[in-house]
Design a protein around this motif. Structure first.
Motif, PDB file in Angstrom:
ATOM      1  N   GLU A 183      -7.127   2.919 -19.881  1.00  0.00           N
ATOM      2  CA  GLU A 183      -7.600   1.627 -19.368  1.00  0.00           C
ATOM      3  C   GLU A 183      -6.545   0.968 -18.484  1.00  0.00           C
ATOM      4  OE1 GLU A 183     -10.642   0.145 -22.922  1.00  0.00           O
ATOM      5  OE2 GLU A 183      -8.538  -0.470 -22.963  1.00  0.00           O
ATOM      6  N   ARG A 218     -12.281   3.270  -5.872  1.00  0.00           N
ATOM      7  CA  ARG A 218     -13.629   3.101  -6.384  1.00  0.00           C
ATOM      8  C   ARG A 218     -14.196   4.454  -6.842  1.00  0.00           C
ATOM      9  NH1 ARG A 218     -12.338  -1.306  -6.496  1.00  0.00           N
ATOM     10  NH2 ARG A 218     -12.779  -3.037  -5.111  1.00  0.00           N
ATOM     11  N   ARG A 243       0.824  -1.222   0.000  1.00  0.00           N
ATOM     12  CA  ARG A 243       0.000   0.000   0.000  1.00  0.00           C
ATOM     13  C   ARG A 243       0.850   1.261   0.000  1.00  0.00           C
ATOM     14  NH1 ARG A 243      -5.183  -1.675   1.111  1.00  0.00           N
ATOM     15  NH2 ARG A 243      -5.270  -3.693   2.129  1.00  0.00           N
ATOM     16  N   ARG A 295      -8.058   0.326  -9.972  1.00  0.00           N
ATOM     17  CA  ARG A 295      -9.018  -0.645  -9.433  1.00  0.00           C
ATOM     18  C   ARG A 295      -8.278  -1.684  -8.584  1.00  0.00           C
ATOM     19  NH1 ARG A 295     -14.077  -1.129 -12.252  1.00  0.00           N
ATOM     20  NH2 ARG A 295     -14.160   0.362 -13.953  1.00  0.00           N
ATOM     21  N   ALA A 296      -7.119  -2.133  -9.106  1.00  0.00           N
ATOM     22  CA  ALA A 296      -6.361  -3.174  -8.402  1.00  0.00           C
ATOM     23  C   ALA A 296      -5.869  -2.679  -7.044  1.00  0.00           C
ATOM     24  CB  ALA A 296      -5.180  -3.630  -9.256  1.00  0.00           C
ATOM     25  N   TYR A 297      -5.681  -1.366  -6.903  1.00  0.00           N
ATOM     26  CA  TYR A 297      -5.273  -0.818  -5.602  1.00  0.00           C
ATOM     27  C   TYR A 297      -6.488  -0.416  -4.763  1.00  0.00           C
ATOM     28  CZ  TYR A 297      -0.272  -0.877  -6.458  1.00  0.00           C
ATOM     29  OH  TYR A 297       1.023  -1.290  -6.662  1.00  0.00           O
ATOM     30  N   ARG A 322       1.840   4.324 -13.391  1.00  0.00           N
ATOM     31  CA  ARG A 322       1.288   3.148 -12.704  1.00  0.00           C
ATOM     32  C   ARG A 322       1.869   3.039 -11.302  1.00  0.00           C
ATOM     33  NH1 ARG A 322       3.105  -0.887 -10.844  1.00  0.00           N
ATOM     34  NH2 ARG A 322       5.132  -0.580 -11.764  1.00  0.00           N
ATOM     35  N   ARG A 327     -11.242   6.761  -8.005  1.00  0.00           N
ATOM     36  CA  ARG A 327     -10.474   6.082  -9.055  1.00  0.00           C
ATOM     37  C   ARG A 327     -10.249   7.027 -10.237  1.00  0.00           C
ATOM     38  NH1 ARG A 327     -14.010   2.559 -10.864  1.00  0.00           N
ATOM     39  NH2 ARG A 327     -14.165   3.477 -12.938  1.00  0.00           N
ATOM     40  N   ARG A 328     -11.300   7.698 -10.632  1.00  0.00           N
ATOM     41  CA  ARG A 328     -11.165   8.615 -11.769  1.00  0.00           C
ATOM     42  C   ARG A 328     -10.182   9.742 -11.431  1.00  0.00           C
ATOM     43  NH1 ARG A 328     -16.604   7.028 -12.271  1.00  0.00           N
ATOM     44  NH2 ARG A 328     -17.332   8.614 -10.829  1.00  0.00           N
ATOM     45  N   ASP A 360      -6.509   2.813 -15.263  1.00  0.00           N
ATOM     46  CA  ASP A 360      -7.770   2.515 -14.590  1.00  0.00           C
ATOM     47  C   ASP A 360      -7.731   1.120 -13.948  1.00  0.00           C
ATOM     48  OD1 ASP A 360     -10.817   3.134 -14.331  1.00  0.00           O
ATOM     49  OD2 ASP A 360     -10.704   1.104 -15.135  1.00  0.00           O
ATOM     50  N   PHE A 361      -7.147   0.182 -14.678  1.00  0.00           N
ATOM     51  CA  PHE A 361      -7.046  -1.179 -14.134  1.00  0.00           C
ATOM     52  C   PHE A 361      -6.223  -1.195 -12.845  1.00  0.00           C
ATOM     53  CE2 PHE A 361      -4.221  -4.986 -14.060  1.00  0.00           C
ATOM     54  CZ  PHE A 361      -5.134  -5.825 -13.443  1.00  0.00           C
ATOM     55  N   PHE A 362      -5.080  -0.518 -12.875  1.00  0.00           N
ATOM     56  CA  PHE A 362      -4.234  -0.547 -11.672  1.00  0.00           C
ATOM     57  C   PHE A 362      -4.869   0.254 -10.529  1.00  0.00           C
ATOM     58  CE2 PHE A 362      -1.087  -2.244 -14.573  1.00  0.00           C
ATOM     59  CZ  PHE A 362      -0.575  -3.262 -13.797  1.00  0.00           C
ATOM     60  N   MET A 380      -5.101  -2.759 -25.022  1.00  0.00           N
ATOM     61  CA  MET A 380      -5.433  -1.887 -23.894  1.00  0.00           C
ATOM     62  C   MET A 380      -4.846  -0.503 -24.148  1.00  0.00           C
ATOM     63  SD  MET A 380      -4.557  -2.680 -19.959  1.00  0.00           S
ATOM     64  CE  MET A 380      -5.917  -3.602 -19.334  1.00  0.00           C
ATOM     65  N   TYR A 396       0.181  -4.852 -21.494  1.00  0.00           N
ATOM     66  CA  TYR A 396      -0.972  -5.681 -21.850  1.00  0.00           C
ATOM     67  C   TYR A 396      -1.387  -5.366 -23.284  1.00  0.00           C
ATOM     68  CZ  TYR A 396      -1.787  -6.960 -16.970  1.00  0.00           C
ATOM     69  OH  TYR A 396      -1.672  -7.468 -15.702  1.00  0.00           O
TER      70      TYR A 396
END
Lengths: 362, 518
Positions: A120, A132, A101, A127-129, A172, A136-137, A123-125, A116, A113
């Motif tokens: 995106e 919400r 963290r 979300r992974a951390y 990231r 997130r945005r 956004d994925f990372f 992608m 990836y």
């Protein structure tokens, strides 16, 4: 017995070379007697150092020295054979979840990836951390603004240039706003402009955002410009650690200790030279003419050794304190040498690295 | 706010709580050429069958009961897509993360290994559902034909979905275990081959079941429920295996798997007892049930035991730190925690339960066979002895060198077992093999002993006494280590490690990393 081992034997503290906190509070990154063995190969052997908030520390060493292994342990991608490391007080062995963290890790190779785009990916990372909704945005937007990737938001990541990819990778790494950043060769393969831009971003992270940055690179001149301290590792062992000046002092101290050891063995009583060795400075005087006369004169003066000459310049090692240095300058002027410049020669990180390491590979 | 905006907002909120990997992989899949090509091929194949069927069907389309036949053609195409392509895609997906070095980035996020595994699985399920939606219009067409059985078709589609989930989970677990890049091409081929064979087997199994299954057959439903429960237990097992392989070294990677193994064992025997009571017309507590279940249980514990007893004995600080306060709970947990010595205790407890079940059931068997307690007792003794040897070997050898791994001990144990099986026959190389009677040297061969005992061979008491002595010896050799292993858990006193508390000079003797250490 190796030089490093000899030093360890003679000093009781596990952090003999650590810079004092200087009011910086608790260390945010701390490595204690870290070992990582792969069979008989000692990839990391008794490594200890620490870094504080707002500090950029260079982690320097030749290929195979153990830099990446140490960094992977810090990033909780590997476990040590012995010893421990702490990020913001959390053990990488006992509390890897808490470490993740507060730590951002940028590996030397950037995994992409397929299918992608930039937004995106971030956004994925996010979300992974665990970000919400609006948080997130905001996190994605903040990182895209900081790394100046906004205009490339819809671009597929596989089509990004190396420089932009590294920016994305840094983005990231920053998505969860970590307190400590571990960057493994972030400037590798970048063109000069991208390097300068990345350097500026890293400097900003430390100075403005008070992040602790541990950065490894082979480009020492570049590291020298952004790092305020360094740890030099070779064959899995830390050879020196601290600010560049402290590393210089350690080198001299180490040299002195070697002399003591030699003196003790031979009984020549050279131990008294320890303090002198620890205070030596390299000075240089530039003159319009009379280089040879100045060289001869300097050799007759106290505290001076290793006099070297060049065109219009004489450099020498001076073992006196500041008052003695001031007195020396006054006497040079009195002797009517046609002095243009009198300066202390600063050694670069590269000089220190070359002086300390021996090019040992495992 | 308009309805559309409200819907988008709601979808956003749902997406926020969806598994991040599911979101990522769905986005990637919908953009990937591979998925589009597979989807189009599925449609093209279905369209081709539809056209061909209509052309060749003639009057039967209108008057014949060919609905189910049509469905079977579509079903085979669907089964190939969801039982071969989707699981293989799931297998490749995790491998690709390692290939593209994105796995490291994934594993240092706050996503748990369980979330990663479920994310991969859910992505596979989404693909399955998309394939279902592709084939749906064709199934809708067949439903217009005579002979189409809605219930059976629905049943088959549900069963196929569940099988696709199980296959995908097995594929993900296999992928998590494949860490060496040099073997990836080979393992991918093996995986593909296995999936094709498995699909053919499952198609025949589903076909056979559907043919013989009647909705009013109560016993059939019980059998189906039992089969699904077994499949669910394997689903859970592979999920635990995949999660364990993705879990950080110092974390608890063992107890989940051991609990599932115990659950499977209890499910088997609990299921048998339940079926004996609930479906008396199909299941009777006779030798046809007890003997296979007992043999299956011994094979289960032999295989599980070989892995459990050969683990390195170290229990990480992190695991010890997270133990419950209660000593009783710790004692109950101890056999399920990592370590070969605890693993031996874990197997012994279950073998004791198995023996107790046999002692309780064998005398009341509704049969006239020769099956007696001698065989299960001998099987128990052999397992205790062989696993005891493996446990002791692991303890001694793993401490010798870091180059010796648990896998080496497992292979060594199997080699010793094979040598033991062959040794009694060495003197017979120069004599006729057939016609040799059982003698005491054949005790080294468990299979010969089982055969001898199950045929009511002579000297059963002597055989059991010798095996009993061997069992006691194996227990004694491992008793101290087992006691230490349990005590390490019961009396553990580990507080959170802080920089000041860290014993910098002393190696972490119990850290998981020591297994690689020199």
């Amino acid at each position: 017995m190796s030089e490093t081992a000899m030093i360890s034997d003679q000093q009781s503290s596990p952090f003999p070379n650590a810079p004092s906190s200087n009011g910086r509070g608790e260390p945010t990154l701390e490595i204690r007697n870290l070992h990582r063995f792969f069979g008989k190969l000692k990839a990391v052997n008794n490594v200890s150092f620490r870094a504080y908030a707002g500090q950029v520390m260079g982690f320097i060493g030749p290929n195979g020295a153990g830099k990446t292994t140490t960094m992977r342990i810090l990033a909780t991608l590997d476990t040590p054979t012995a010893g421990d490391a702490f990020i913001c007080g959390h053990s990488v062995i006992d509390d890897p979840d808490k470490v993740r963290r507060v730590l951002g890790f940028m590996p030397d190779s950037f995994g992409r990836y397929p299918n992608m785009d930039v937004v995106e990916y971030l956004d994925f990372f996010a979300r992974a951390y665990g970000f919400r909704g609006a948080a997130r945005r905001d996190a994605v937007e903040r990182v895209m603004v900081f790394t100046e990737l906004r205009k490339l938001a819809e671009k597929p990541i596989t089509s990004l240039s190396k420089g932009m990819s590294q920016r994305l990778c840094l983005g990231r790494t920053l998505i969860h706003d970590p307190e400590v950043l571990v960057l493994d060769e972030p400037a590798a393969g970048l063109d000069p402009r991208a390097r300068v831009e990345l350097r500026e971003l890293i400097a900003l992270l430390a100075s403005e955002m008070k992040k602790t940055v541990l950065i490894s690179s082979h480009i020492l001149t570049e590291l020298g410009e952004i790092c305020d301290s360094a740890a030099i590792i070779e064959a899995g062992e830390i050879l020196a650690h601290g600010t560049i000046q402290e590393i210089q002092a350690q080198r001299k101290r180490r040299k002195a200790l070697s002399t003591i050891a030699g003196a003790t063995d031979t009984g020549t009583g050279e131990a008294e030279s320890l303090d002198d060795e620890a205070h030596t400075t390299i000075l240089a005087a530039r003159v319009m003419s009379g280089v040879e006369r100045l060289e001869r004169w300097l050799l007759e003066q106290p505290y001076i050794s290793e006099v070297n000459t060049g065109p219009q310049q004489v450099s020498f090692t001076f073992a006196g304190d500041a008052a003695a240095q001031c007195d020396l300058l006054r006497r040079i002027v009195e002797q009517k040498f046609e002095l243009l410049e009198f300066t202390g020669k600063t050694q670069s990180l590269e000089d220190a690295f070359m002086a300390i390491t021996e090019g040992i590979t495992q | 706010m308009s309805t559309i905006e409200q819907s988008i907002d709601m979808l956003e909120r749902v997406g926020d709580h969806a598994n991040p990997i599911l979101v990522k992989e769905t986005r990637q899949s919908l953009k990937s050429r591979q998925f589009v090509v597979t989807f189009m091929l599925l449609l093209a194949a279905s369209w081709f069958i539809f056209t061909l069927g209509v052309m060749l069907g003639g009057d039967a389309i209108e008057f014949g009961a060919i609905g189910n036949q049509f469905f079977w053609f579509f079903y085979v195409i669907l089964a190939f897509a969801v039982l071969v392509l989707v699981p293989f895609g799931a297998y490749r997906s995790l491998l690709a993360e390692r290939d593209q070095t994105t796995y490291d980035l994934l594993s240092i996020t706050t996503l748990s290994p369980r979330q990663i595994v479920w994310g991969k699985l859910l992505s596979a399920i989404v693909q399955v559902l998309i394939f279902y939606s592709a084939i749906a219009p064709f199934i809708a067409f067949t439903s217009l034909l005579q002979g189409f059985d809605f219930v059976m078709v629905g049943f088959m589609l549900v069963i196929t979905l569940l099988l696709a989930m199980l296959s995908s989970m097995i594929a993900i677990a296999s992928s998590a275990m494949t860490k060496h890049r040099q073997f990836q091409a080979f393992t991918s081929l093996v995986m593909l081959g296995m999936l094709i064979i498995q699909t053919m087997f499952l198609l025949s199994l589903v076909g056979s079941f559907v043919t013989n299954f009647s909705l009013v057959d109560r016993d059939g439903w019980w059998a189906l429920a039992f089969g699904l429960a077994i499949a669910a237990s394997y689903f859970l097992l592979f999920q635990k295996v995949a999660t364990a392989h993705l879990t950080f070294e110092s974390d608890d990677r063992t107890s989940g798997i051991r609990m599932v193994f115990s659950g499977q064992f209890l499910l088997l025997w609990g299921g048998i007892l339940a079926l004996t009571w609930l479906a008396p017309t199909t299941f009777r507590l006779d030798e046809d049930v007890i003997i296979p279940a007992t043999i299956l249980s011994f094979i289960h514990w032999g295989a599980v035991g070989l892995f459990a007893v050969t683990e390195d004995p170290y229990l990480s600080r992190r695991v010890r730190r997270n133990l419950p306060e209660s000593s009783l709970r710790r004692l109950l947990m101890a056999p399920f925690l990592h370590g070969g010595n605890r693993g031996y205790a874990y197997v012994l407890v279950h073998l004791a339960i198995l023996t107790a079940i046999n002692v309780a059931t064998v005398p009341f068997l509704v049969s006239s066979s020769d099956w007696s307690l001698d065989v299960p007792l001998a099987m128990t003794c052999y397992l205790v002895i062989d696993l005891g040897i493996a446990c002791a070997l692991a303890r001694w050898c793993l401490g010798l060198s870091s180059d010796i791994r648990a896998g080496h001990i497992r292979v060594l144990t199997l080699i010793l077992l094979v040598i033991g099986c062959m040794l009694p026959y060495a003197p017979m190389l120069w004599q006729p093999f057939y016609g040799q009677s059982y003698n005491i040297t054949m005790l080294l061969n468990p299979f010969a002993t089982f055969f001898h005992l199950s045929n009511n061979g002579s000297s059963a008491t002597i055989i059991l006494i010798v095996l009993g002595i061997g069992t006691v010896f194996a227990l004694l050799v491992n008793l101290r280590a087992m006691k230490q292993g349990i005590a390490e858990v019961v009396f553990a006193d580990v507080k959170p490690r802080t920089p000041d508390e860290a014993d910098a000079g002393v190696p972490l003797e119990n850290s998981a990393g020591m297994e690689d250490g020199g």
